[in-house]
Structures are given as C-alpha cells and as structure tokens.
Design a protein around this motif. Structure first.
Motif, PDB file in Angstrom:
ATOM      1  N   UNK A  10      13.485  -4.573  15.518  1.00  0.00           N
ATOM      2  CA  UNK A  10      13.077  -4.019  14.535  1.00  0.00           C
ATOM      3  C   UNK A  10      14.300  -3.396  13.683  1.00  0.00           C
ATOM      4  N   UNK A  11      14.361  -3.559  12.205  1.00  0.00           N
ATOM      5  CA  UNK A  11      15.089  -2.782  11.447  1.00  0.00           C
ATOM      6  C   UNK A  11      14.323  -2.282  10.001  1.00  0.00           C
ATOM      7  N   UNK A  12      14.645  -1.116   9.872  1.00  0.00           N
ATOM      8  CA  UNK A  12      13.917  -0.478   8.676  1.00  0.00           C
ATOM      9  C   UNK A  12      14.808  -0.401   7.454  1.00  0.00           C
ATOM     10  N   UNK A  13      14.443  -1.009   6.382  1.00  0.00           N
ATOM     11  CA  UNK A  13      15.560  -0.889   5.324  1.00  0.00           C
ATOM     12  C   UNK A  13      14.725  -0.543   4.012  1.00  0.00           C
ATOM     13  N   UNK A  25       0.802  -1.202   0.000  1.00  0.00           N
ATOM     14  CA  UNK A  25      -0.088  -0.055  -0.155  1.00  0.00           C
ATOM     15  C   UNK A  25       0.958   1.361   0.021  1.00  0.00           C
ATOM     16  N   UNK A  26       2.142   1.313  -0.495  1.00  0.00           N
ATOM     17  CA  UNK A  26       2.968   2.269  -0.421  1.00  0.00           C
ATOM     18  C   UNK A  26       3.686   2.197  -1.860  1.00  0.00           C
ATOM     19  N   UNK A  27       4.420   3.359  -2.119  1.00  0.00           N
ATOM     20  CA  UNK A  27       5.167   3.258  -3.336  1.00  0.00           C
ATOM     21  C   UNK A  27       6.542   3.115  -2.719  1.00  0.00           C
ATOM     22  N   UNK A  28       7.333   2.155  -3.386  1.00  0.00           N
ATOM     23  CA  UNK A  28       8.636   1.870  -2.884  1.00  0.00           C
ATOM     24  C   UNK A  28       9.062   0.908  -2.231  1.00  0.00           C
ATOM     25  N   UNK A  29      10.193   0.404  -1.924  1.00  0.00           N
ATOM     26  CA  UNK A  29      10.686  -0.881  -1.355  1.00  0.00           C
ATOM     27  C   UNK A  29      11.156  -0.612   0.052  1.00  0.00           C
ATOM     28  N   UNK A  30      10.099  -0.582   1.018  1.00  0.00           N
ATOM     29  CA  UNK A  30      10.321  -0.373   2.396  1.00  0.00           C
ATOM     30  C   UNK A  30      10.105  -1.750   2.945  1.00  0.00           C
ATOM     31  N   UNK A  31      11.229  -2.225   3.671  1.00  0.00           N
ATOM     32  CA  UNK A  31      11.210  -3.511   4.434  1.00  0.00           C
ATOM     33  C   UNK A  31      11.248  -3.422   5.659  1.00  0.00           C
ATOM     34  N   UNK A  32      10.728  -4.224   6.591  1.00  0.00           N
ATOM     35  CA  UNK A  32      10.486  -4.302   7.978  1.00  0.00           C
ATOM     36  C   UNK A  32      10.827  -5.617   8.723  1.00  0.00           C
ATOM     37  N   UNK A  33      12.089  -5.828   9.111  1.00  0.00           N
ATOM     38  CA  UNK A  33      12.852  -6.901   9.531  1.00  0.00           C
ATOM     39  C   UNK A  33      12.756  -6.943  11.188  1.00  0.00           C
ATOM     40  N   UNK A  34      12.070  -7.974  11.628  1.00  0.00           N
ATOM     41  CA  UNK A  34      11.754  -8.223  13.146  1.00  0.00           C
ATOM     42  C   UNK A  34      12.210  -9.378  13.682  1.00  0.00           C
TER      43      UNK A  34
END
Length: 600
Positions: free
Chosen positions: A49-52, A28-37
């Motif tokens: 949590x890491x935001x990439x 539901x957003x534009x672009x490659x946001x990754x959330x690693x938990x």
C-alpha cells in the motif's frame, strides 16, 4: 515470519494472485488522497500500500513576514472543517511568545467552543460518513452473508437505542434514508449553533484572539448553549450503544476481523482544553500545565505511556522528507538552537524547518507524495516513531486513561479506562459510560473510540458551562489580556484538532513572523514512507491486512480498505494545497468506490 504473514495468519499460503488496485481520490473527505495497493486475492490480503497526495502545502511559505497577530486568522483557512482548532492552537503559540495569559472566562469560552466542535465534527463524520461503510446497503453488496447473520442477531443494547437487531441498526445507517443518519444531521446543526455562540462563526472563528475572546459573557449565551447541549444527550448516549453493538457484531460475524487496520500501538496526543487555574503558557512550566489539561497529552508505545511531558513531546518532533516532493533544509542556519529551558533543538524540528517544494513525477520507488513525514524521536529506543492519532479519539482516550490524571466533575481517568458521566436527558436516564483500553489499535476500535469521545466532549462541556455561569455570578467577566508583540520570541502551541494532534511553532524576529509551521494530524497519519523506509500510518494499517469482502477482483469494492483508511478520519486540506505546475488538467481513472457527499 513476515509482517504480512503475521497479519494474515500461519495457514498454508496459496500462490499469489496479485492485482493492482487504486482508489484516488478517496471519497467522503476533502482533498485528493489516493490509496494505491497490490492485492493478493489468492491469499485474501493486501500485499502493498502507498498513500499519496497530489496537493502542495503552502502556508509555511507565505506566513513569513506577516504580523504574528494575524496568524490565527490566516491559519484558520488551512481547513474548512477544523479551522477553529488552528485558530485556537495558533493563539496558544502566540500567548507563549507574547508572555500573556487570557482571563479565566476567555479560557472557558474557548473550551466550550472546542467541545462543541468535537461533538459536531465527530457526529457528522461518524454517523453520516463513516457508518455508510457499515450500513445495510454497503454490507448487502460486499458481505451478504454477514447481513443475513445480522438479521438474526439481537442487538444487545436495544433498551438504549431501540433497534431490535443488528440489521435494524445497519438500516438506520443507510445514507439519506436511515433514522440515525437523519438524526445525526439535526444534531450537527444544533452543535454548530453551540459552537457559534462561543466562537462567532463556523468554522473560521470571528471571536478568538491571542490574549482572549470577543464573545460577550452574558448569562443567556451560556444558558442557550446548555439548553442545546442537554437536547443532544439522548443521541450521544444512543450513539455509544449503537457503535458498541455493531462493532462487537463484526468481531463475532467475521473471526479475524480484528486484524483489519491493525498496526503497532504508536499513538500520539497533544492534549486539549486548558485548565485556567494551572495554565500560564510559559514554556518553563509547560510540563505542569500540559498535565493539567482535561485531555492528557501523551505518547503511547506498544500500549504503554512513554511520556506525557509536553516538553519531551515538543523536543522529540522530527520532520523527515523521505518520499515527499521537497528539498532538504538541514544545511541552512537554524532558527532556534535551544529551547527556553536550554535544551538543544534538532535541525529537523518544526522551529527550524524550511519548506522548499520540488515538483516531480510520482514514483512509488522514490518520491510520491506532497505530504511530509513527521516522526517522533524516541530516545529510549533510538527510533523515529511513525505515530498515528487513530482519527483523534482513540489516542486521546488511550493517553488520558493510562495517565490517570483527569479527575473532573463528569470525567475520570482510572489508569486503564476513562469513565464518562452524563446527566438525565429527555428520554434516557443518567448514565456512566466507560471506555476501556482495548487489546488492539485497529479499524473497529478507532471507530468505537469516536463515539465515546463525543460523550467525553459533552461531559466536559457540562463542566465548562457550569464554571462559566459561576464566574458570571461572581462578576468575573473579563475576557481579554492586552499585550505587545516582542521584537524577538518563539512559541509553540499544542492542541487536539478533531482528528488528532495539532501543533503550531512560531518564530518572531523584528516583530514579524520569521518562521511558522503548523503540524496537524493529516501529515502524521497520511505520511508516505520516510527516509528510513518506514511506511506512514495509512500505509502501515492497510498493508498486510486481510480481506473479508466476498467479491472477487472483477466486482471488488475494497470496503475493508476503505473502512481502515476512513477510520483515521482523513482530511487532506490540513496537509497540502493544490499545485498543478503550469495549469495542467488533472484527471484520474480509478477503481469503483462508494461515497456519499464529500466531507466538508
């Protein structure tokens, strides 16, 4: 007590049951946001949590050497959602550099376009994208007990929005089928038409220039805008009531839910909508005209207003690298040593930044994101603060409320709240809405503020259109101030993109751009851990939050995590642009995730 323990409570802890889970890309957003938990299912909390971001930002590189008059048109293409915010902010920076002030009519037309954009974008995001996390279909899969309680809970503001129970509201949020979902799409079409009347084209304006606008200020342009504005006021009023009812219900149905997405109150707002009677774009008077904005700039620390002086805000900006994929630039010669008032400018300030990408393998123990880490240096504490925008509205409302400076026709700030008056509309009477400073900066309050700010933008649009019509009647229809590009100059523009703080910093040498750095809300909100080890706001808000979803690891959807990340209205294009080395194909297998159409 650790941060995790303070968020989860002080009850007896169970032996950890850690599971690595990732959502990449977030939908539901534009672009490659990754959330690693890392999720501790035994204690029902997010342990880490890491935001990439897997994309590279390049605008600050190829802007060098360009004609500065093209900056607004080029930077508009940074984003296909808030391009007009970039154009507006770029024009602000250029006007400072050129030493010019647009005519009053041009400022009002710009304000009207930006007001329409806020209403459009916040509506389509809130009602068509974010509310999918609170709809019947979602809650049925993740918290069936909550849905059962919602069926039995009357909606307190039913007389405004017409929904009998909380579950009825949740059904109205269902994507593609719900009544609120479908009505929001219609409102988005109408508000985009309002925008185009002022700025020509959505979302890359064709009528905004440094020095003014190309829009012809004919009476019908403003009456057409006003007709559409009045036509959406019923929906605006209902949206606030719907939002209040649903979010208040979640607090009641899930005790402790206030901890979801809660972080220390560190909010930044750069201000919006210039008052043409005060603003002259001179750096020397930036404090005065900044405080005259109709959204008051400010930095809120632990619930208190640290400053609303745009000069202080500007000088405190620092761009840290930390965990991002770039080489440092602090050994180079600065572009700007002092601001126009004689204050020293730090080497890590955007005026002095040089962007040198350094591709490498992602390492959560080292570097792991293409987003840099903007921070604000607080001289009072000596800390580099990881400010967030809360998706934009909560920071804007909080800063404006505490400052108590706005006393407009339909909006007033009281010191602890913002009062918004909307006139009678087709089905609903005149209403005065009041956003009060909340107890927390958390997931639900970020969402609540968004609906209130739509009402705020609608109220300000009413004032701007009335003032524009007054100028038409007085024959004051000039829309452009001529100028020449100086040999050397610096400028800075401060504005609010839809989802938060936006600044453009410009250095001109030999009539060309020598350095240019736009800083939108994405790097502020989505930054990785900085060089001091401080996590970025996405990371900080998710890390340590409790998990209320009823599913176990095998069917876990991560709805509480998604609600938190999406409460910031994430949008990656403003932070980065694609870089895949020698053309490698990028593939990623990720955990189950919910999503409707992409945001954009």
């Amino acid at each position: 007590m650790t941060a995790t323990e303070s968020r989860a409570g002080t009850g007896e802890r169970q032996p950890s049951q850690m599971v690595d889970m990732a959502w990449d890309p977030i939908t539901r957003i534009v672009g490659n946001l990754g959330i690693y938990t890392k999720i501790d299912f035994a204690n029902r909390e997010v342990a880490e949590c890491h935001s990439t971001s897997s994309l590279f930002r390049g605008y600050s590189v190829f802007m060098k050497g360009k004609d500065p008059r093209d900056a607004g048109f080029i930077t508009s293409r940074i984003c296909g959602i808030c391009g007009d915010n970039h154009t507006t902010c770029s024009n602000y920076a250029q006007q400072m550099a050129y030493g010019i002030k647009p005519p009053p009519m041009a400022e009002l037309i710009t304000n009207l376009g930006e007001a329409a954009e806020y209403i459009f974008d916040h509506t389509i995001y809130q009602d068509n994208l974010l509310f999918a996390d609170y709809c019947e279909a979602m809650v049925k899969q993740t918290n069936p007990g909550v849905l059962d309680q919602a069926e039995r809970t009357p909606a307190p503001k039913a007389e405004i929005h017409g929904m009998r129970t909380i579950a009825d509201i949740m059904r109205a949020f269902n994507p593609f089928e719900g009544s609120v979902y479908k009505e929001a799409l219609k409102v988005s079409r109408v508000t985009r038409e309002m925008f185009c009347l002022m700025e020509g084209r959505h979302v890359h304006p064709s009528t905004l220039y440094p020095g003014g606008v190309g829009t012809m200020p004919e009476p019908t342009v403003f009456t057409d805008y006003l007709t559409r504005l009045v036509g959406v006021l019923d929906f605006v009023k209902k949206s606030v009531a719907l939002c209040d009812d649903v979010f208040d219900f979640f607090y009641e149905a899930l005790p402790g839910y206030e901890e979801v997405g809660r972080r220390r109150i560190l909010l930044g707002c750069w201000g919006a909508w210039q008052d043409h009677r005060v603003c002259d774009y001179r750096y020397a008077s930036m404090n005065e005209w900044g405080k005259a904005m109709y959204v008051t700039p400010g930095i809120v620390v632990d619930g208190e207003l640290r400053t609303n002086d745009l000069v202080d805000i500007n000088l405190g900006m620092r761009i840290l690298l930390g965990s991002s994929f770039y080489e440092d630039w602090t050994n180079e010669q600065p572009f700007v040593t002092h601001d126009p008032l004689g204050n020293p400018v730090d080497m890590r300030h955007p005026w002095n930044q040089t962007t040198v990408p350094m591709p490498q393998k992602r390492d959560f123990g080292g570097n792991y994101s293409w987003v840099m880490s903007p921070r604000w240096y607080d001289q009072q504490s000596g800390d580099h603060l990881a400010l967030d925008t809360g998706g934009g509205p909560i920071a804007r409302l909080w800063s404006t409320a505490l400052a108590g400076l706005v006393d407009a026709r339909y909006v007033k700030s009281t010191g602890r709240s913002v009062q918004i008056s909307l006139p009678k509309s087709a089905a609903l009477p005149e209403m005065t809405l009041e956003w009060k400073v909340p107890q927390w900066s958390n997931t639900l309050e970020r969402g609540r503020a968004r609906s209130y700010f739509v009402a705020y933008a609608a109220a300000m649009a009413m004032q701007f259109v009335e003032e524009a019509l007054q100028l038409v009647r007085a024959g004051e229809t000039r829309v452009f101030t001529d100028f020449e590009v100086p040999d050397e100059a610096i400028g800075c523009g401060f504005h609010e993109a839809v989802r938060g703080v936006l600044s453009h910093h410009l250095v001109i040498k030999d009539k060309k751009i020598a350095n240019y750095h736009p800083y939108p809300p994405t790097p502020w909100n989505g930054s990785p851990r900085d060089s001091y080890g401080t996590p970025g706001p996405y990371e900080d808000a998710v890390q340590g939050q409790p998990i209320f979803e009823e599913n176990g690891p095998e069917n876990f959807k991560g709805v509480d995590i998604m609600r938190t990340v999406r409460s910031f209205d994430p949008c990656l294009p403003c932070g980065v642009h694609m870089y895949l080395g020698k053309g490698n194909e990028l593939k990623k297998v990720h955990s189950p995730n919910f999503g409707t159409a992409g945001h954009g």
